[in-house]
Scaffold this motif. Structure first.
Motif, mmCIF file in Angstrom:
data_model
loop_
_atom_site.group_PDB
_atom_site.id
_atom_site.type_symbol
_atom_site.label_atom_id
_atom_site.label_comp_id
_atom_site.label_asym_id
_atom_site.label_seq_id
_atom_site.Cartn_x
_atom_site.Cartn_y
_atom_site.Cartn_z
ATOM 1 N N ALA A 241 0.821 -1.235 -0.108
ATOM 2 C CA ALA A 241 -0.005 -0.159 -0.114
ATOM 3 C C ALA A 241 0.758 1.277 0.086
ATOM 4 O O ALA A 241 2.014 1.393 0.506
ATOM 5 C CB ALA A 241 -1.108 -0.018 1.207
ATOM 6 N N GLN A 242 0.396 2.319 -0.604
ATOM 7 C CA GLN A 242 1.084 3.548 -0.663
ATOM 8 C C GLN A 242 1.250 4.277 0.803
ATOM 9 O O GLN A 242 2.483 4.819 1.033
ATOM 10 C CB GLN A 242 0.249 4.628 -1.542
ATOM 11 N N ASP A 243 0.343 4.260 1.817
ATOM 12 C CA ASP A 243 0.399 4.636 2.780
ATOM 13 C C ASP A 243 0.206 3.592 3.930
ATOM 14 O O ASP A 243 -1.016 3.599 4.347
ATOM 15 C CB ASP A 243 -0.302 5.961 2.993
ATOM 16 N N PRO A 244 1.030 2.566 4.115
ATOM 17 C CA PRO A 244 0.308 1.419 4.910
ATOM 18 C C PRO A 244 0.470 1.678 6.564
ATOM 19 O O PRO A 244 0.877 2.716 7.036
ATOM 20 C CB PRO A 244 1.717 0.379 4.713
#
Length: 789
Positions: free
Chosen positions: A317-320
């Motif tokens: 994910a981009q912002d996990p």
């Protein structure tokens, strides 16, 4: 590497309580008066443990060309600071100045692993105001990571928004390290949870279920850490991975933990009892519910694998969101099961009980159960425990046994102890086929593998060397000697031994001096009891052979080869071969006989005197008389004699009168670690200055008695493990022996002895003894025993 002072080698034990409540007041008492036996024993374990960490991190195996370990002192950076917020310097500043300095000095840090806080009982509660600088360890690290993002934003604000390359450079310069921290299974409520429970998080414990009530104050503190990690992600975007460790066990574990105590009890129960099978306790009333608690025990190797996997974990994910994972096996065992099911064949003791150190612990409570769900860690981290509990127990018992007898087993053990040893050996052989090369330090896990020629080696695991043949020949030559003087000069370019033809040589400078010439006794003693180990390739050996300087003992029945004479020295040429590579840089191997001479000389030899090639002994008969106890009290012996460091000394010159030391890479790390222990035991250990106070250019070893051998092996092991100079190892080990002898004396009789010192003539340092005879190391002024050529 950062290390908190209460966690490892500078661990300060809790003070013993006093009647007037003054335990925390500063006193000038000695360490063994301020701290009890258990606290100092734990301190010693932690000292050895952190020493091994740094020995492995800085190890350079110069004796094995195939070894790819290129570690050196520059491969790690070690920061020691008292990070507790209870000291005045940190009341207002917390940990941030220290951490900020570390991150500022090393902007290329890629990973931060925060393993543990200090015990709750040792932490001070510091009042905090809103928006004040943080004081907690977890907060301190998170704050520093936030500052990295803050600096990145400030740098990005002044870059050209259209210059993508410049923007990428800013991101790379202020890259956020991967942050991994240790949590605990105690965040789960295992006190009130059972398999059929309707609690919100039934067994096995899952990470995605809500936490209700932690099982302990420690668990509550770890839950706070997880909440902080989540909060810093929500507010600042800092990604982290938390690892909920279930009970970790294995070599170098802490006394007082479940598996450690059980394994120790199984290994050494008969050591305290002269009985045999009766040393196991049959009284069922002694059994405590503690034995029936079910826990998910994780071997240390698996715990390390989980950390390594977490360091590499990054969700797509981009912002996990921050991840939290269980570190367990998914299986629960009680100590009773371990004892009855995994160790039955060694004792035929089904149903028997071993007295636990924790049997006083609330015998009325119900047994608890806790084990992990491994689904999430297996699918996302790729972690799965590999070491079965039976294998881990066998390895732990093996480590405990080897730590108690690092230089070989005691032949005087009970039948039960022999059965225990046999069980451990068989269990380990069946559990794993792991066979370590003597050069594979990682596989050996810090175990010392000594050269076969050393008295400290074990026959089943030792390394061959050019010393093997030399030791065999030396034993034959010196057979019949009462004392042997020897020197070592392995320089391939050596043309002479300076002391051999010195015009200042005294008639009392060598063994055999002054003996009558009648019957050739004096000549034979001189020829066979003064040995110089030299290189076969040296010009010295070639010249003496060509000049016919050889000696043959026609009266000897051992059929000795021709011996080469050089002054009063008899030369024993060594033929370096194989992995030794002419001893290239290995101090511990080059000077093996110097500190571990027990297997180099005949059985009749009582004293072995080492002297550097450029030194002359002033009065050898007087020295040997001192070793015989001329100035000692009854039931006291001298195990070793050394001298104070001389004033004029240039250790950088290998041909100087100073002992040669490997430079300064490992020496500096070793000195730092030694001084940390000296600071902790303030005033109780010798040394700590810019140079060592003991000079090993001259040593006299007593080859009689086990205590003297154990002292030599302790010193040699220290030098081998650090791969550094002998002087530092000798000074530190002598100091430790003196400290623990005084501590034992105080605990047994209440007597308080002053620390050993070298500031007086003929100073004595105590040596640990296994008998009623007191052993000492004597430190004498250099001008009394030697003078330079």
């Amino acid at each position: 590497m950062g290390m908190e002072s209460d966690n490892e080698s500078v661990f300060v034990p809790p003070l013993k309580d006093t009647a007037d409540g003054s335990a925390n007041k500063y006193t000038a008492k000695k360490a063994y008066e301020k701290y009890d036996k258990d606290a100092l024993s734990l301190f010693e374990l932690k000292r050895q443990r952190i020493f091994r960490v740094f020995q492995e991190l800085t190890a350079v195996n110069l004796d094995d060309d195939s070894n790819n370990n290129n570690n050196n002192a520059d491969s790690i950076k070690f920061y020691r600071a008292d990070m507790r917020p209870s000291i005045p310097e940190f009341f207002d500043m917390g940990e941030l100045p220290l951490l900020e300095g570390i991150f500022g000095s090393h902007p290329d840090i890629t990973h931060v692993v925060h393993l543990a806080d200090d015990d709750i009982k040792n932490q001070a509660i510091i009042p905090r105001n809103r928006d004040s600088v943080k004081a907690g360890r977890m907060e301190g690290i998170l704050e520093e990571l936030r500052l990295i993002l803050e600096r990145r934003a400030a740098a990005a604000a002044v870059t050209d928004e259209k210059d993508n390359e410049e923007e990428e450079n800013v991101v790379a310069a202020y890259r956020l390290p991967q942050f991994v921290y240790a949590s605990s299974y105690e965040v789960y409520d295992y006190l009130s949870t059972s398999e059929d429970s309707e609690q919100s998080n039934p067994l096995p414990f899952r990470e995605d279920k809500p936490i209700t009530t932690p099982s302990s104050l420690h668990g509550a503190s770890k839950l706070i850490d997880e909440i902080l990690a989540s909060a810093y992600h929500s507010t600042h975007g800092i990604f982290s991975v938390g690892l909920r460790f279930f009970p970790v066990y294995g070599p170098w574990g802490n006394p007082g933990t479940d598996v450690y105590d059980l394994a120790e009890d199984m290994c050494f129960r008969s050591s305290d009892d002269n009985s045999d099978e009766d040393s196991f306790i049959h009284d069922e009333n002694m059994r405590d519910n503690f034995d029936e608690d079910i826990k998910d025990y994780v071997y240390i190797d698996d715990a390390v694998d989980a950390i390594m996997n977490a360091m590499q974990y990054r969700p797509p994910a981009q912002d996990p969101s921050p991840g939290v994972f269980n570190v367990g096996t998914g299986k629960g065992f009680s100590l009773k099961q371990i004892r009855d099911e995994m160790m039955p064949n060694s004792f035929d003791n089904k149903g028997q009980t071993i007295r636990s150190t924790k049997q006083q612990y609330n015998s009325q409570r119900q047994a608890t159960t806790s084990y992990a769900s491994t689904e999430l860690s297996n699918s996302l981290l790729g972690f799965k425990a590999q070491v079965p509990l039976s294998v881990g127990i066998a390895k732990t018992m093996t480590w405990l046994r080897e730590r108690s007898a690092p230089f070989g087993k005691d032949s005087k053990v009970s039948t039960l102890q022999k059965r225990i040893d046999s069980f451990v050996d068989n269990s380990l052989a069946k559990a794993t086929r792991e066979e370590c090369s003597p050069f594979d330090r990682e596989c050996l896990r810090g175990a010392s593998i000594f050269p076969c020629a050393s008295e400290c080696s074990k026959a089943e695991s030792c390394t061959p060397s050019a010393w093997d043949d030399a030791a065999s020949l030396s034993r034959l030559i010196t057979s019949g000697c009462d004392a042997v003087m020897f020197t070592i000069l392995l320089d391939k370019d050596a043309e002479q031994i300076p002391s051999a033809n010195a015009s200042t040589a005294s008639s009392l400078s060598f063994v055999g001096a002054g003996l009558p010439e009648i019957g050739d006794v004096g000549e034979r003693t001189k020829a066979r009891c003064n040995i110089a180990f030299v290189s076969e390739e040296s010009p010295l050996v070639q010249r003496l052979r060509s000049e016919g300087e050889v000696y043959t003992d026609d009266n000897d029945s051992n059929e000795l080869p021709e011996m080469i004479r050089h002054g009063y020295w008899t030369l024993l040429p060594l033929k370096p071969s194989g992995w030794i590579s002419a001893f290239s840089g290995s101090f511990a191997l080059e000077h093996l006989p110097k500190i571990s001479p027990g297997q180099f000389f005949g059985s009749s030899v009582r004293y072995a005197i080492f002297v550097e090639p450029s030194l002359l002994v002033a009065d050898l008969p007087r020295i040997l008389k001192q070793m015989d106890g001329g100035s000692m009290e009854k039931d006291s012996v001298i195990a070793m004699m050394a001298m104070k460091r001389r004033q004029s000394c240039d250790a950088s010159d290998r041909r100087s009168t100073c002992p040669w030391t490997r430079p300064q890479d490992n020496d500096s790390i070793q000195r730092t670690m030694h001084n940390m222990v000296r600071v902790t035991l303030k005033g109780d250990l010798l040394g700590g200055g810019l140079t060592q106070v003991i000079d090993s250019s001259f040593l006299v070893h007593s080859l009689q008695g086990e205590d003297a051998k154990m002292l030599r092996c302790d010193v040699y092991s220290e030098a081998v493990q650090w791969g550094s100079s002998l002087d530092a190892s000798l000074e530190f080990i002598l100091s430790l022996h003196d400290f623990w002898r005084r501590a034992g004396k105080h605990w047994s009789s209440g007597e308080s002895l002053e620390p050993g010192s070298v500031n007086t003539e003929n100073s004595l340092l105590g040596v640990l003894s296994s008998s009623d005879t007191q052993s000492f190391a004597q430190i004498v002024p250099s001008e009394e025993v030697i003078h330079s050529v």
